[in-house]
Scaffold this motif. Sequence first.
Motif, PDB file in Angstrom:
ATOM      1  N   VAL A  39      -8.400 -14.116  33.790  1.00  0.00           N
ATOM      2  CA  VAL A  39      -8.746 -14.728  32.505  1.00  0.00           C
ATOM      3  C   VAL A  39      -9.998 -14.049  31.967  1.00  0.00           C
ATOM      4  O   VAL A  39     -11.118 -14.429  32.322  1.00  0.00           O
ATOM      5  CB  VAL A  39      -8.983 -16.248  32.660  1.00  0.00           C
ATOM      6  CG1 VAL A  39      -9.231 -16.897  31.298  1.00  0.00           C
ATOM      7  CG2 VAL A  39      -7.819 -16.919  33.370  1.00  0.00           C
ATOM      8  N   GLN A  59     -13.166 -13.343  29.773  1.00  0.00           N
ATOM      9  CA  GLN A  59     -14.001 -14.195  28.920  1.00  0.00           C
ATOM     10  C   GLN A  59     -14.859 -13.361  27.968  1.00  0.00           C
ATOM     11  O   GLN A  59     -15.049 -13.738  26.816  1.00  0.00           O
ATOM     12  CB  GLN A  59     -14.893 -15.092  29.792  1.00  0.00           C
ATOM     13  CG  GLN A  59     -15.732 -16.101  29.015  1.00  0.00           C
ATOM     14  CD  GLN A  59     -17.058 -15.543  28.528  1.00  0.00           C
ATOM     15  OE1 GLN A  59     -17.744 -14.823  29.252  1.00  0.00           O
ATOM     16  NE2 GLN A  59     -17.438 -15.871  27.300  1.00  0.00           N
ATOM     17  N   ILE A  77      -4.350 -13.757  29.015  1.00  0.00           N
ATOM     18  CA  ILE A  77      -4.400 -13.741  30.474  1.00  0.00           C
ATOM     19  C   ILE A  77      -3.437 -12.672  30.975  1.00  0.00           C
ATOM     20  O   ILE A  77      -2.546 -12.223  30.243  1.00  0.00           O
ATOM     21  CB  ILE A  77      -4.007 -15.100  31.085  1.00  0.00           C
ATOM     22  CG1 ILE A  77      -2.557 -15.456  30.722  1.00  0.00           C
ATOM     23  CG2 ILE A  77      -4.965 -16.184  30.657  1.00  0.00           C
ATOM     24  CD1 ILE A  77      -1.979 -16.627  31.513  1.00  0.00           C
ATOM     25  N   LEU A 136      -2.873 -16.691  24.766  1.00  0.00           N
ATOM     26  CA  LEU A 136      -2.964 -18.143  24.791  1.00  0.00           C
ATOM     27  C   LEU A 136      -2.726 -18.773  23.422  1.00  0.00           C
ATOM     28  O   LEU A 136      -2.392 -19.965  23.332  1.00  0.00           O
ATOM     29  CB  LEU A 136      -4.333 -18.573  25.336  1.00  0.00           C
ATOM     30  CG  LEU A 136      -4.651 -18.109  26.765  1.00  0.00           C
ATOM     31  CD1 LEU A 136      -6.014 -18.603  27.198  1.00  0.00           C
ATOM     32  CD2 LEU A 136      -3.580 -18.571  27.754  1.00  0.00           C
ATOM     33  N   ILE A 152      -4.646 -25.110  29.843  1.00  0.00           N
ATOM     34  CA  ILE A 152      -5.568 -24.783  28.756  1.00  0.00           C
ATOM     35  C   ILE A 152      -5.717 -25.981  27.825  1.00  0.00           C
ATOM     36  O   ILE A 152      -4.884 -26.885  27.802  1.00  0.00           O
ATOM     37  CB  ILE A 152      -5.112 -23.548  27.955  1.00  0.00           C
ATOM     38  CG1 ILE A 152      -3.768 -23.804  27.251  1.00  0.00           C
ATOM     39  CG2 ILE A 152      -5.044 -22.318  28.856  1.00  0.00           C
ATOM     40  CD1 ILE A 152      -3.345 -22.669  26.325  1.00  0.00           C
ATOM     41  N   ILE A 212     -13.739 -20.028  27.667  1.00  0.00           N
ATOM     42  CA  ILE A 212     -13.639 -18.673  27.136  1.00  0.00           C
ATOM     43  C   ILE A 212     -14.493 -18.517  25.889  1.00  0.00           C
ATOM     44  O   ILE A 212     -15.219 -17.534  25.725  1.00  0.00           O
ATOM     45  CB  ILE A 212     -12.163 -18.324  26.839  1.00  0.00           C
ATOM     46  CG1 ILE A 212     -11.349 -18.370  28.130  1.00  0.00           C
ATOM     47  CG2 ILE A 212     -12.048 -16.952  26.181  1.00  0.00           C
ATOM     48  CD1 ILE A 212      -9.847 -18.239  27.921  1.00  0.00           C
ATOM     49  N   PHE A 230     -10.246 -23.965  29.752  1.00  0.00           N
ATOM     50  CA  PHE A 230      -9.094 -23.941  30.657  1.00  0.00           C
ATOM     51  C   PHE A 230      -9.457 -24.619  31.964  1.00  0.00           C
ATOM     52  O   PHE A 230     -10.641 -24.880  32.247  1.00  0.00           O
ATOM     53  CB  PHE A 230      -8.621 -22.502  30.918  1.00  0.00           C
ATOM     54  CG  PHE A 230      -9.591 -21.691  31.743  1.00  0.00           C
ATOM     55  CD1 PHE A 230      -9.536 -21.702  33.137  1.00  0.00           C
ATOM     56  CD2 PHE A 230     -10.554 -20.910  31.135  1.00  0.00           C
ATOM     57  CE1 PHE A 230     -10.430 -20.962  33.904  1.00  0.00           C
ATOM     58  CE2 PHE A 230     -11.457 -20.166  31.886  1.00  0.00           C
ATOM     59  CZ  PHE A 230     -11.386 -20.197  33.272  1.00  0.00           C
TER      60      PHE A 230
END
Length: 442
Positions: free
Chosen positions: A157, A159, A179, A278, A316, A345, A397
């Motif tokens: 993931v 960020q 992701i 996402l 999420i 994120i 998330f």
Amino acid sequence: MAGLKYLTGFGSEFASEDPRCPGALPEGQNNPQVCPYGLYAEQLSGSAFTCPRPTNKRSWLYRILPSVRHKPFTPMKCEDLTESWNEVEPDPNQLRWLPFTIPKASEKKVDFVAGLHTVCGAGDSKSRNGIAIHVYACNTSMIDSCFQNSDGDFLIVPQQGEILITTEFGKMMVEPNEICVIQQGMRFTVDVFGETRGYILEVYGAHFELPDLGPIGANGLANPRDFLVPVAWYEDRQVNGYTIVNKYQGKLFSCQQDFSPFNVVAWHGNYTPYKYNLESFMVINCVAFDHADPSIFTVLTAKSTRPGVAIADFVIFPPRWGVADRTFRPPYYHRNCMSEFMGLIKGHYEAKEEGFQPGGGSLHSMMTPHGPDAECFEKNSTAVLKPERVAEGTMAFMFESSFSMAVTKWGLETCQRLDKSYYKCWEPLKSHFNPNWKPTNK
């Protein structure tokens, strides 16, 4: 990014060949006596040979040289990557971390592997049953080296900072709010473009899959067609001392070879790396009253052998409409037989707008109470309930697991990012109990 192409779908059978070598995929069989272009056939299996067809995972790779041609593996220093869950005493408290520090390139160059740090986890890679949560913080690309996780799958993931991941199957550019999953045994290298940070959920003994939809029906949550798989890309490059880093039984090992491992000209199968945006998640939410459990936001799950119980879920909390009437809309106060690690994120998390920051994290362990801070409770208890956008411009998330996770020494001490005042966000909560309360017509 220009030049990157993808195949679409989740769990499908794919076939891909580099356009520079048309016809590289053998016709009619997987392992011919002589492969087209003089390639070697190599199978990568992600499941037992005898698994039922729906769960059988494998891909055939047609490569310039087989991966078996390398010098012996030797141990290497693990730094802060660990599977030792007894380094420090258990801590059942609510834990929160400030944004994890990214090393400055002017002070020390750190690539993806050197920048891996284990925060918490449980279980055992040797018995193929467990989970680990890592963060990565790096500032330079991997050079003439790649990483292979023999223990489990990595769900990555990002960020901060996009990452270009080169795999044996092709290339993937993965940006924050996307992701990617690199499954067990797949070799990959990571290029970065400045200071880079993100989170990793690792599972042993299971692969990620889409959750069952039950009464939701055929559509909703993460749709299979929105997952992207790289197309074949190869390099025929001789290297004086290319390094393969292998994570095996929680330890790191390295070996040398004299060619790039990304020499796969063609491949076919259903065991691949993949990525997902996402923003493509189709939210299911409450439209009358009360509050749905967070499981309604599950993107991917790694199932255990117990029906309905996951080794790990990736959940999420995306932008959505809040319309529930007569309802306290933020997350409710809660104790749970699962462990919940949360990351952010971007933006602000609705239940804790202060203190929980992008690039940080929190851990609410098994049966440890948690929920909205005092400010959030007071504001939303008296709010005028009308349709409104929730979590606009944010993306939080959760890595949720049925394992009771232990925090590493790095997570509790070494990283020096633990917010020791976290518990204070609940201290202003006060009693509103009124023994003389009478129901009203409303």
